[in-house]
Design a protein around this motif. Sequence first.
Motif, PDB file in Angstrom:
ATOM      1  N   PHE A  45      -7.820   8.747  10.070  1.00 45.59           N
ATOM      2  CA  PHE A  45      -7.822   7.336   9.667  1.00 45.59           C
ATOM      3  C   PHE A  45      -7.869   6.475  10.925  1.00 45.59           C
ATOM      4  O   PHE A  45      -7.723   6.965  12.043  1.00 45.59           O
ATOM      5  N   ALA A  83      -5.113   1.052   9.747  1.00 48.62           N
ATOM      6  CA  ALA A  83      -5.929   0.219   8.847  1.00 48.62           C
ATOM      7  C   ALA A  83      -5.667   0.618   7.394  1.00 48.62           C
ATOM      8  O   ALA A  83      -5.751   1.794   7.036  1.00 48.62           O
ATOM      9  N   THR A  84      -5.360  -0.375   6.558  1.00 52.81           N
ATOM     10  CA  THR A  84      -5.078  -0.122   5.139  1.00 52.81           C
ATOM     11  C   THR A  84      -5.731  -1.211   4.289  1.00 52.81           C
ATOM     12  O   THR A  84      -6.256  -2.199   4.794  1.00 52.81           O
ATOM     13  N   LYS A  85      -5.629  -1.000   2.988  1.00 57.19           N
ATOM     14  CA  LYS A  85      -5.988  -2.035   2.017  1.00 57.19           C
ATOM     15  C   LYS A  85      -4.759  -2.323   1.170  1.00 57.19           C
ATOM     16  O   LYS A  85      -4.084  -1.395   0.701  1.00 57.19           O
ATOM     17  N   LEU A  89      -6.716  -5.192  -2.521  1.00 53.55           N
ATOM     18  CA  LEU A  89      -7.875  -4.581  -1.845  1.00 53.55           C
ATOM     19  C   LEU A  89      -8.391  -5.379  -0.650  1.00 53.55           C
ATOM     20  O   LEU A  89      -9.567  -5.292  -0.287  1.00 53.55           O
ATOM     21  N   ASN A  91      -8.259  -5.975   3.467  1.00 51.35           N
ATOM     22  CA  ASN A  91      -7.940  -5.194   4.665  1.00 51.35           C
ATOM     23  C   ASN A  91      -6.664  -5.729   5.315  1.00 51.35           C
ATOM     24  O   ASN A  91      -6.489  -6.941   5.465  1.00 51.35           O
ATOM     25  N   ASP A  93      -3.800  -4.425   8.513  1.00 51.10           N
ATOM     26  CA  ASP A  93      -3.241  -3.457   9.450  1.00 51.10           C
ATOM     27  C   ASP A  93      -1.738  -3.353   9.226  1.00 51.10           C
ATOM     28  O   ASP A  93      -1.028  -4.373   9.233  1.00 51.10           O
ATOM     29  N   ASN A 139       0.471   0.119   0.377  1.00 55.67           N
ATOM     30  CA  ASN A 139      -0.927  -0.076   0.769  1.00 55.67           C
ATOM     31  C   ASN A 139      -1.626   1.268   0.842  1.00 55.67           C
ATOM     32  O   ASN A 139      -1.017   2.283   1.203  1.00 55.67           O
ATOM     33  N   SER A 140      -2.905   1.313   0.530  1.00 53.94           N
ATOM     34  CA  SER A 140      -3.681   2.556   0.654  1.00 53.94           C
ATOM     35  C   SER A 140      -4.307   2.617   2.043  1.00 53.94           C
ATOM     36  O   SER A 140      -4.867   1.629   2.530  1.00 53.94           O
ATOM     37  N   THR A 142      -6.956   3.239   4.638  1.00 61.55           N
ATOM     38  CA  THR A 142      -8.411   3.176   4.548  1.00 61.55           C
ATOM     39  C   THR A 142      -9.046   4.531   4.827  1.00 61.55           C
ATOM     40  O   THR A 142      -8.715   5.199   5.797  1.00 61.55           O
ATOM     41  N   GLY A 143      -9.946   4.959   3.930  1.00 60.54           N
ATOM     42  CA  GLY A 143     -10.660   6.226   4.103  1.00 60.54           C
ATOM     43  C   GLY A 143      -9.925   7.439   3.595  1.00 60.54           C
ATOM     44  O   GLY A 143     -10.399   8.564   3.756  1.00 60.54           O
TER      45      GLY A 143
END
Length: 213
Positions: A45, A83-85, A89, A91, A93, A139-140, A142-143
């Motif tokens: 990530f 990095a998250t969402k 949804l 973006n 950090d 938060n999810s 990213t990727g």
Amino acid sequence: MKKIVFAFVFIMLSYGSFAQYDYRDSNRIGIFFGVNQCTLNTKNFETKPDLGWNAGLSMRGNFYDNWDMVYAIQFSENNFNVATKNLVLLNEDVNYTLPSAQISLQLSYIFIEDHLSVEFGPIVQFNGKLKTNSDNENNSITGTTLLAKDIEDISKFNFYPTAGITFGVKHLRLNVSYQYGLMNSLSNLNSKNPGVNFKGNTSMLNGNLIIYL
């Protein structure tokens, strides 16, 4: 943590048994504090380095000819961003804080007595659990399919080769050093996520002001 402090005190007390060759006026205790920049190097990530702080004690003593030996115990708060969402949804950090304690044993080559030296040697680091703000823990990342809270259980132990330079005057010096973790900081995630190979190595850039007593 008490065991770490006890081990460091034991090392300092043992120092006199083998640091008496070619005596110079360089046996001294130092108190230091400063800043660090921590990076989690991973392809799993996206991460960004961030600033943290250091504080600790060291002992510098003559070893042989132009060589000193430096023992130190350092307590740190290390930070990096991932990095998250967020839940809508967007973006975002997320900052992670890693509390840690290090014990180091380094050789120091003296270029100018009491003014300039270079150090290198091994560092053992003991980690606490990664901490993040409770508002961001869902938060999810990213990727991935992971949530921010899913990577908090970082490896509790690491080994860092380090190299640095120390310069200044007899009782006040600045040390700048770089260290790279050889062990996989994300190894705990592999047992919880079969089929995914998580691998991450932490690195640190440190700048510490040392006051020698």
